[in-house]
Design an enzyme around this catalytic site. Structure first.
Site, PDB file in Angstrom:
ATOM      1  N   HIS A  53       0.987  -1.146  -0.012  1.00 13.38           N
ATOM      2  CA  HIS A  53       0.100   0.159  -0.023  1.00 13.38           C
ATOM      3  C   HIS A  53       0.905   1.160  -0.148  1.00 13.38           C
ATOM      4  CE1 HIS A  53      -2.432  -3.078   2.231  1.00 13.38           C
ATOM      5  NE2 HIS A  53      -3.319  -2.561   1.645  1.00 13.38           N
ATOM      6  N   ASP A  56       2.415   1.734   3.393  1.00 11.47           N
ATOM      7  CA  ASP A  56       3.424   0.707   3.837  1.00 11.47           C
ATOM      8  C   ASP A  56       4.781   1.179   3.603  1.00 11.47           C
ATOM      9  OD1 ASP A  56       1.222  -0.894   4.363  1.00 11.47           O
ATOM     10  OD2 ASP A  56       1.467  -2.246   2.530  1.00 11.47           O
ATOM     11  N   MET A  87       2.301  -5.824  -7.857  1.00  8.30           N
ATOM     12  CA  MET A  87       0.987  -5.096  -7.535  1.00  8.30           C
ATOM     13  C   MET A  87       1.250  -4.021  -6.610  1.00  8.30           C
ATOM     14  SD  MET A  87      -0.902  -5.396  -4.677  1.00  8.30           S
ATOM     15  CE  MET A  87      -1.690  -6.908  -4.083  1.00  8.30           C
ATOM     16  N   GLU A 180     -11.097  -6.156  -5.109  1.00  8.76           N
ATOM     17  CA  GLU A 180     -11.122  -7.592  -4.074  1.00  8.76           C
ATOM     18  C   GLU A 180     -12.308  -7.603  -3.112  1.00  8.76           C
ATOM     19  OE1 GLU A 180      -7.545  -7.478  -1.805  1.00  8.76           O
ATOM     20  OE2 GLU A 180      -8.146  -8.684  -0.289  1.00  8.76           O
ATOM     21  N   LYS A 182     -14.995  -8.294   0.107  1.00  5.91           N
ATOM     22  CA  LYS A 182     -14.887  -8.875   1.413  1.00  5.91           C
ATOM     23  C   LYS A 182     -16.414  -8.526   2.077  1.00  5.91           C
ATOM     24  CE  LYS A 182     -12.389  -8.739   5.682  1.00  5.91           C
ATOM     25  NZ  LYS A 182     -11.151  -8.033   6.391  1.00  5.91           N
ATOM     26  N   GLU A 216     -10.083 -13.264  -2.404  1.00  6.33           N
ATOM     27  CA  GLU A 216      -9.155 -13.732  -1.557  1.00  6.33           C
ATOM     28  C   GLU A 216      -9.958 -15.047  -0.676  1.00  6.33           C
ATOM     29  OE1 GLU A 216      -7.256 -11.050   1.408  1.00  6.33           O
ATOM     30  OE2 GLU A 216      -8.054 -12.336   3.128  1.00  6.33           O
ATOM     31  N   HIS A 219     -11.763 -14.266   2.448  1.00  3.59           N
ATOM     32  CA  HIS A 219     -12.880 -13.205   2.369  1.00  3.59           C
ATOM     33  C   HIS A 219     -13.994 -14.128   1.864  1.00  3.59           C
ATOM     34  CE1 HIS A 219     -10.270  -9.654   1.821  1.00  3.59           C
ATOM     35  NE2 HIS A 219      -9.988 -10.206   3.218  1.00  3.59           N
ATOM     36  N   ASP A 244      -5.293 -13.582  -3.979  1.00  2.00           N
ATOM     37  CA  ASP A 244      -4.981 -13.256  -2.655  1.00  2.00           C
ATOM     38  C   ASP A 244      -5.155 -14.736  -1.920  1.00  2.00           C
ATOM     39  OD1 ASP A 244      -3.986 -10.735  -2.930  1.00  2.00           O
ATOM     40  OD2 ASP A 244      -5.649  -9.840  -1.270  1.00  2.00           O
ATOM     41  N   ASP A 254     -11.846 -12.209   9.736  1.00  2.33           N
ATOM     42  CA  ASP A 254     -10.839 -12.753   8.715  1.00  2.33           C
ATOM     43  C   ASP A 254      -9.532 -12.876   9.413  1.00  2.33           C
ATOM     44  OD1 ASP A 254      -9.723 -12.235   6.229  1.00  2.33           O
ATOM     45  OD2 ASP A 254      -9.085 -10.053   6.715  1.00  2.33           O
ATOM     46  N   ASP A 256      -7.018 -14.688   7.840  1.00  3.16           N
ATOM     47  CA  ASP A 256      -5.760 -14.565   6.864  1.00  3.16           C
ATOM     48  C   ASP A 256      -4.559 -15.455   7.451  1.00  3.16           C
ATOM     49  OD1 ASP A 256      -6.646 -12.594   5.572  1.00  3.16           O
ATOM     50  OD2 ASP A 256      -5.828 -10.960   6.914  1.00  3.16           O
ATOM     51  N   ASP A 286      -1.601 -13.198   0.878  1.00  3.27           N
ATOM     52  CA  ASP A 286      -2.288 -12.182   1.553  1.00  3.27           C
ATOM     53  C   ASP A 286      -2.587 -12.637   2.999  1.00  3.27           C
ATOM     54  OD1 ASP A 286      -2.857  -9.785   2.622  1.00  3.27           O
ATOM     55  OD2 ASP A 286      -5.024  -9.655   1.767  1.00  3.27           O
TER      56      ASP A 286
END
Ligand code: GLT
Ligand code: MN
Ligand code: MN
Length: 386
Positions: A53, A56, A87, A180, A182, A216, A219, A244, A254, A256, A286
């Protein structure tokens, strides 16, 4: 044998292995790594790429000079490790400005700021080589539908996507968007809750060819769906621009988790689907290491994601080469060809012939399928006893 290779295109986000283990109930348990340190960690475990991102990499309040220094250091780390940036995406959820969403906020100032932030972030991603740009609308939703018309939200999402597609074309960037879905978290409900919703939404855009999906695992499992079927629909539509990978127990928040760590059988059918259909895009993990992990264990987590994928890929090849499994599949799909002339593309003559055909309905109903045997063989193959 299960060593990740560049052609596997295994990628991780800065926010994944770099996650210090904060959760809604507890503080960070690992020290924060710099983006450069994360790139080196990913190089060490054998990843191909790193995604991020905007924030980030570049803090939201960085000056232009700080941004340039950070980008220089990051490029150097990429050069030192051989990692690439396939990406990039925008953080449109952490800052309090986005408390009521970004592109769907009721505040036009926030909607405009979200566009400005995304254009800047697209520039940053493209500068570092990104070819795919992900949109995860974590805050694009509601806790109460009293305050926002959900149709207005769809219109605002469309306006934003159209605007940003035009921006990319205007700049001449070689960049595609991947949306994406969710169903909820952090909002009570998030708009365009599943990959299926996203696929329908994309067809209403001005430049649908520029836009695909980034499904994902976690999700779709949160929504109680079969992830493999969701991905299949995206693949069949030519819309699987990114994926993802992680894992998730059904009915939970979530999670992950490490890829393949919860639903091994569905992970196998996913890997098999991607392999059988020649998906050659990025395989992005992810996922986050358990909060109990230290950085050695984080490396084990990252290696585990890739290793499990490669093992399942080998299992998919075994499935294809297994004589007993293939014989059952041939039996299941056997076709005497008798009715082929009546089917396929419609014609009045075919329909008339089909309507005149006598069917033995009771015989059709007597035919069983050996799916129990096939599934048990699949299980034994996955358990390593075939
Ligand atoms: C966030 C989210 C992910 C998204 C990332 C992209 S950020 O961690 O949980 O599923 O893919 O914005
Ligand atoms: Mn994701
Ligand atoms: Mn997730």
């Amino acid at each position: 044998m299960y060593t990740p290779q560049p052609e596997n295109k295994f990628t991780f986000g800065l926010w994944t292995v770099g996650n210090p283990g904060r959760d809604p109930f507890g503080e960070a348990v690992r020290h924060t790594l710099s983006p450069v340190e994360i790139v080196h960690l990913l190089g060490e475990v054998g990843a191909y790429g790193v995604n991020f991102h905007d924030n980030d990499l570049v803090p939201i309040d960085a000056t232009a000079a700080q941004r340039d220094q950070i980008v220089r250091d990051f490029k150097q780390a990429l050069a030192d490790t051989g990692l690439v940036v396939p990406m990039a995406t925008t953080n449109l959820f952490s800052d309090p400005a986005f408390r009521d969403g970004a592109f769907t906020s009721n505040d036009r100032h926030v909607r405009a700021y979200a566009l400005q932030k995304t254009m800047n972030a697209i520039d940053l991603g493209v500068e570092l080589g990104a070819k795919i740009y992900v949109f995860w609308g974590g805050r694009e939703g509601t806790e109460t539908d009293a305050g926002k018309n959900p149709i207005t939200a769809i219109e605002r999402s469309r306006e934003a996507m159209n605007y940003l597609c035009e921006y990319v074309m205007d700049k001449g960037y070689d960049l595609k968007f991947a949306l994406e879905a969710k169903p909820n978290e952090p909002r009570g409900d998030i708009y365009n809750a599943t990959t299926g919703n996203m696929l329908a939404f994309i067809q209403t855009l001005d430049h649908p060819n520029m836009v695909g999906v980034n499904p994902e695992v976690a999700h779709e499992h949160m929504a109680g769906l079969n992830f493999t079927h969701q991905v299949a629909q995206a693949l069949e539509a030519g819309k699987l621009f990114h994926i993802d990978l992680n894992d998730q127990a059904f009915g939970r928040y979530d999670q992950d988790y490490r890829f393949g760590s919860v639903n091994l059988k569905s992970a196998f059918f996913l890997v098999k689907l991607l392999a059988d259909n020649g998906y050659d895009g990025n395989l992005h993990f992810d996922a986050h290491a358990y909060r109990t992990a230290d950085y050695d264990d984080v490396k084990a987590f990252a290696r585990g994601c890739m290793r499990t994928y490669l093992i399942l890929k080998e299992k998919a090849a075994q499935f294809k080469a297994d004589g007993e499994i293939q014989a059952l599949l041939a039996e299941i799909n056997s076709d005497d060809g008798e009715l082929t002339p009546f089917m396929g593309q419609y014609s009045a003559a075919k329909a008339a012939a089909l309507r005149a055909h006598p069917f033995d309905r009771a015989a059709l109903g007597r035919r069983g399928q050996p799916y129990e045997r096939l599934d048990q063989l699949t299980i034994e193959l996955l358990l390593g006893v075939r």
